[in-house]
Design a protein around this motif. Structure first.
Motif, mmCIF file in Angstrom:
data_model
loop_
_atom_site.group_PDB
_atom_site.id
_atom_site.type_symbol
_atom_site.label_atom_id
_atom_site.label_comp_id
_atom_site.label_asym_id
_atom_site.label_seq_id
_atom_site.Cartn_x
_atom_site.Cartn_y
_atom_site.Cartn_z
ATOM 1 N N PHE A 85 2.568 2.806 -75.891
ATOM 2 C CA PHE A 85 1.769 3.882 -76.477
ATOM 3 C C PHE A 85 0.483 4.145 -75.695
ATOM 4 C CE2 PHE A 85 4.153 2.084 -80.112
ATOM 5 C CZ PHE A 85 4.902 3.204 -80.433
ATOM 6 N N GLY A 86 0.300 3.477 -74.561
ATOM 7 C CA GLY A 86 -0.872 3.716 -73.729
ATOM 8 C C GLY A 86 -2.011 2.755 -74.015
ATOM 9 N N ASN A 87 -2.880 2.593 -73.009
ATOM 10 C CA ASN A 87 -4.007 1.672 -73.135
ATOM 11 C C ASN A 87 -5.023 2.119 -74.178
ATOM 12 O OD1 ASN A 87 -3.010 -0.002 -71.120
ATOM 13 N ND2 ASN A 87 -4.028 1.146 -69.498
ATOM 14 N N ASN A 89 -4.603 3.400 -77.026
ATOM 15 C CA ASN A 89 -4.239 2.974 -78.378
ATOM 16 C C ASN A 89 -4.646 1.541 -78.648
ATOM 17 O OD1 ASN A 89 -2.784 4.774 -80.288
ATOM 18 N ND2 ASN A 89 -1.636 5.256 -78.430
ATOM 19 N N ILE A 90 -4.547 0.675 -77.634
ATOM 20 C CA ILE A 90 -4.958 -0.716 -77.824
ATOM 21 C C ILE A 90 -6.431 -0.764 -78.187
ATOM 22 C CG2 ILE A 90 -5.196 -2.969 -76.736
ATOM 23 C CD1 ILE A 90 -2.930 -2.259 -74.904
ATOM 24 N N LEU A 91 -7.246 0.019 -77.477
ATOM 25 C CA LEU A 91 -8.684 0.031 -77.752
ATOM 26 C C LEU A 91 -8.959 0.501 -79.176
ATOM 27 C CD1 LEU A 91 -10.067 1.543 -74.421
ATOM 28 C CD2 LEU A 91 -9.870 -0.859 -75.057
ATOM 29 N N ILE A 92 -8.250 1.535 -79.609
ATOM 30 C CA ILE A 92 -8.468 2.081 -80.950
ATOM 31 C C ILE A 92 -8.087 1.070 -82.022
ATOM 32 C CG2 ILE A 92 -7.789 3.893 -82.575
ATOM 33 C CD1 ILE A 92 -7.328 5.715 -80.107
ATOM 34 N N LEU A 93 -6.951 0.391 -81.841
ATOM 35 C CA LEU A 93 -6.517 -0.608 -82.821
ATOM 36 C C LEU A 93 -7.498 -1.775 -82.869
ATOM 37 C CD1 LEU A 93 -2.638 -0.811 -82.252
ATOM 38 C CD2 LEU A 93 -3.923 0.721 -83.729
ATOM 39 N N LEU A 94 -7.958 -2.225 -81.707
ATOM 40 C CA LEU A 94 -8.899 -3.345 -81.666
ATOM 41 C C LEU A 94 -10.252 -2.965 -82.258
ATOM 42 C CD1 LEU A 94 -8.051 -4.791 -78.141
ATOM 43 C CD2 LEU A 94 -7.531 -5.825 -80.348
ATOM 44 N N GLU A 95 -10.658 -1.719 -82.080
ATOM 45 C CA GLU A 95 -11.896 -1.247 -82.701
ATOM 46 C C GLU A 95 -11.832 -1.402 -84.217
ATOM 47 O OE1 GLU A 95 -13.618 2.241 -79.720
ATOM 48 O OE2 GLU A 95 -12.457 2.793 -81.479
ATOM 49 N N GLU A 96 -10.695 -1.033 -84.785
ATOM 50 C CA GLU A 96 -10.516 -1.126 -86.241
ATOM 51 C C GLU A 96 -10.496 -2.577 -86.689
ATOM 52 O OE1 GLU A 96 -10.691 0.818 -89.507
ATOM 53 O OE2 GLU A 96 -9.577 2.114 -88.139
ATOM 54 N N ILE A 369 6.178 -4.084 -107.502
ATOM 55 C CA ILE A 369 6.153 -2.620 -107.484
ATOM 56 C C ILE A 369 7.014 -2.073 -106.360
ATOM 57 C CG2 ILE A 369 4.696 -0.580 -107.217
ATOM 58 C CD1 ILE A 369 2.366 -2.177 -108.281
ATOM 59 N N GLY A 370 6.846 -2.658 -105.158
ATOM 60 C CA GLY A 370 7.594 -2.119 -104.027
ATOM 61 C C GLY A 370 7.562 -3.012 -102.813
ATOM 62 N N LEU A 371 8.475 -2.704 -101.875
ATOM 63 C CA LEU A 371 8.587 -3.413 -100.609
ATOM 64 C C LEU A 371 8.586 -2.391 -99.486
ATOM 65 C CD1 LEU A 371 11.564 -5.797 -101.538
ATOM 66 C CD2 LEU A 371 9.148 -6.435 -101.459
ATOM 67 N N GLY A 372 7.990 -2.756 -98.334
ATOM 68 C CA GLY A 372 7.963 -1.809 -97.233
ATOM 69 C C GLY A 372 7.954 -2.453 -95.868
ATOM 70 N N LEU A 373 8.717 -1.880 -94.942
ATOM 71 C CA LEU A 373 8.674 -2.252 -93.539
ATOM 72 C C LEU A 373 7.859 -1.196 -92.810
ATOM 73 C CD1 LEU A 373 12.447 -3.180 -93.010
ATOM 74 C CD2 LEU A 373 10.527 -4.779 -93.038
ATOM 75 N N ILE A 374 6.821 -1.617 -92.097
ATOM 76 C CA ILE A 374 5.878 -0.677 -91.498
ATOM 77 C C ILE A 374 5.910 -0.816 -89.977
ATOM 78 C CG2 ILE A 374 3.535 0.224 -91.576
ATOM 79 C CD1 ILE A 374 4.946 0.113 -94.311
ATOM 80 N N TYR A 375 6.227 0.290 -89.310
ATOM 81 C CA TYR A 375 6.396 0.300 -87.856
ATOM 82 C C TYR A 375 5.370 1.220 -87.182
ATOM 83 C CZ TYR A 375 11.131 -1.476 -88.842
ATOM 84 O OH TYR A 375 12.215 -2.212 -89.281
ATOM 85 N N PRO A 376 5.100 0.963 -85.879
ATOM 86 C CA PRO A 376 4.418 1.994 -85.082
ATOM 87 C C PRO A 376 5.464 3.025 -84.683
ATOM 88 C CG PRO A 376 4.818 0.063 -83.726
ATOM 89 C CD PRO A 376 5.328 -0.268 -85.115
ATOM 90 N N LEU A 377 5.197 4.287 -84.914
ATOM 91 C CA LEU A 377 6.197 5.319 -84.694
ATOM 92 C C LEU A 377 5.937 6.043 -83.379
ATOM 93 C CD1 LEU A 377 6.229 6.832 -88.306
ATOM 94 C CD2 LEU A 377 7.627 4.964 -87.409
ATOM 95 N N SER A 378 7.013 6.317 -82.643
ATOM 96 C CA SER A 378 6.868 7.048 -81.387
ATOM 97 C C SER A 378 6.663 8.533 -81.639
ATOM 98 C CB SER A 378 8.101 6.831 -80.511
ATOM 99 O OG SER A 378 9.277 7.171 -81.211
ATOM 100 N N GLU A 379 7.094 8.996 -82.793
ATOM 101 C CA GLU A 379 6.845 10.370 -83.186
ATOM 102 C C GLU A 379 6.694 10.417 -84.700
ATOM 103 O OE1 GLU A 379 11.246 12.286 -83.655
ATOM 104 O OE2 GLU A 379 10.501 12.014 -81.599
ATOM 105 N N CYS A 410 2.213 7.048 -86.654
ATOM 106 C CA CYS A 410 2.504 7.576 -85.333
ATOM 107 C C CYS A 410 1.296 7.302 -84.437
ATOM 108 C CB CYS A 410 2.780 9.072 -85.423
ATOM 109 S SG CYS A 410 3.244 9.816 -83.850
ATOM 110 N N LEU A 411 1.500 6.507 -83.414
ATOM 111 C CA LEU A 411 0.396 6.121 -82.532
ATOM 112 C C LEU A 411 0.185 7.186 -81.466
ATOM 113 C CD1 LEU A 411 0.919 2.289 -82.062
ATOM 114 C CD2 LEU A 411 -0.485 3.497 -83.718
ATOM 115 N N LYS A 412 -0.963 7.823 -81.533
ATOM 116 C CA LYS A 412 -1.326 8.876 -80.592
ATOM 117 C C LYS A 412 -2.451 8.412 -79.691
ATOM 118 C CE LYS A 412 1.307 12.251 -82.322
ATOM 119 N NZ LYS A 412 2.316 12.972 -81.538
ATOM 120 N N ASP A 413 -2.527 8.987 -78.484
ATOM 121 C CA ASP A 413 -3.605 8.635 -77.564
ATOM 122 C C ASP A 413 -4.956 9.121 -78.068
ATOM 123 O OD1 ASP A 413 -2.080 7.286 -75.769
ATOM 124 O OD2 ASP A 413 -1.665 9.020 -74.515
#
Length: 435
Positions: A85-87, A89-96, A369-379, A410-413
């Motif tokens: 997903f590009g460099n 995105n790593i910075l944005i995730l680490l910022e959070e 209440i619920g169960l969920g599988l959570i992915y990074p989406l390409s689109e 959806c992980l965007k630049d």
């Protein structure tokens, strides 16, 4: 490093064409200590760099990003796994995750990647500086120590038993007082990490904040090697509780250096370093969910549970993310895998694992209440795809009121676009937290 290295560039979680013998050599050269953990609170499990897909008859890269140097057929090679997903995105995730602002454009923070893992090393250095700067608002952690004074002047309380002989022979008394001193073990760990970062992780003087410079200037009384036992015995008072994060992070830097230097290929082929994108993805999801729902009364946590205790097949289960409120729970599992909505992207093992977590919660009198599988989406998943990835009832045809869903972000630049995708995801979760 030799200049004629053959570099193989690939992306994480992607199918690649590579010789089987070379893939085996790469996996054999890769060891768990090559992976730098950004968060000690996230459980880690060892995975190879490459696995073979019999369905696609191709090799599949895993979740690690970074560079590995190795020899193949007598020639030096570099296997470089880049983030799909590009460099940015790593910075944005680490910022959070770290609640810091990583400079994207400032000249001294530019993230070039033209040497041994310079990109990842620079990121680690920036995280260290920013985290220490944010935490060091009350000064370094201090602890109480007893000070003895031998003179004719009393400082503190007289130590009667210790003073009897000195008064008689040397005409002075022994008094004692309690003072607060900077924790020398913490200072030693931080300064050791700083030295390593400067030498091996592209940390420069221009990157240091005033708060970090203040720490570096503190005299270090502990000149000896810090042992694991000393590290584990560090105590943090309430006012310094946040310091544990940076001390743990610094300890990982020190340990990675020690383990890397012990590896037989380190001197000739360079330092192998990888980040675990699954760990970053899980920690990111945990952080945004906690920020969003903790103020609304939800307890957001992860916990290890021992099952079948004292039986031969005793095991642990560790749900990634649990949201709980008034005995009602939602269990989410973070999966850093390919997810386009194609049937082959759905891993049956992941489904069974998450259903096991749900059954365990219900067996302990939790209202699931619920169960969920959570992915990074390409689109982006449009409404039609989202509807196809949601079941109102567990197993799809039961009378259970527990829902099951596959969702993601959806992980965007673009920072703005990624924020929009994150907010949309949190709104979808919020709409299902009805108790």
């Amino acid at each position: 490093m030799q200049s004629d290295i053959c570099t193989i560039k690939v992306r994480d979680c992607s199918y690649i064409d590579i010789e089987a013998n070379m893939a085996i050599v790469i996996n054999n050269c890769f060891i768990s200590t090559n992976v730098f953990r950004v968060s000690p609170s996230v459980a880690s499990d060892e995975q190879p760099l490459l696995s073979y897909s019999h369905t696609h008859k191709k090799w599949l890269t895993g979740r690690y990003i970074g560079k590995l140097y190795f020899e193949y057929n007598g020639k030096p090679h570099c296997f470089e796994v880049q983030p799909r997903f590009g460099n940015a995105n790593i910075l944005i995730l680490l910022e959070e995750i770290f609640n810091i602002k990583l400079a994207h454009n400032t000249s001294e923070y530019k993230l070039y990647d033209n040497s041994d893992n310079e990109l990842l090393k620079k990121i680690i250095s920036i995280i260290w500086v920013k985290t220490l700067s944010k935490i060091n608002i009350h000064g370094l952690p201090k602890h109480k120590v007893e000070k003895l004074n031998k003179s004719s002047t009393v400082r503190g309380k007289i130590a009667i038993k210790r003073s009897v002989l000195p008064i008689y022979k040397e005409k002075y008394v022994v008094s004692k007082r309690i003072e607060k001193e900077v924790d020398s073990t913490i200072v030693a760990i931080l300064k050791k990490a700083y030295i390593i970062l400067c030498k091996d992780y592209s940390l420069t003087e221009s990157m240091l904040s005033d708060a970090v410079k203040e720490v570096i200037r503190v005299p270090c009384y502990n000149k000896k090697v810090i042992t694991t036992n000393q590290f584990q015995k560090i105590k943090y008072g309430a006012i310094y509780a946040n310091y544990k994060e940076i001390v743990d992070f610094s300890w990982h830097i020190i340990q990675h250096k020690k383990q890397s230097s012990m590896h037989e290929m380190a001197d000739t082929m360079g330092d192998a370093l990888f980040l675990d994108m699954a760990e970053i993805w899980e920690k990111y999801l945990f952080t945004i969910l906690k920020k969003c729902f903790a103020p609304r009364g939800w307890h957001v946590y992860s916990q290890q549970y021992r099952i079948y205790q004292n039986i031969g097949f005793e095991r642990s289960i560790i749900p990634d993310i649990i949201l709980e409120k008034d005995g009602h729970v939602v269990v989410l599992d973070a999966k850093y895998k390919r997810m386009t909505g194609h049937f082959s992207d759905y891993d049956r093992t992941d489904f069974f694992q998450l259903h096991t977590y749900g059954s365990y919660m219900e067996s302990h009198n939790k209202k699931l209440i619920g169960l969920g599988l959570i992915y990074p989406l390409s689109e982006r998943f449009d409404k039609e795809k989202l509807d196809k990835n949601f079941a109102k009832n567990l197993y799809g045809d039961s009378t259970s009121n527990t829902w099951f869903k596959v969702d993601g972000i959806c992980l965007k630049d673009s920072h703005h676009q990624l924020t929009e995708q994150k907010d949309d995801f949190l709104r979808r979760v919020e709409s299902l937290l009805l108790i």
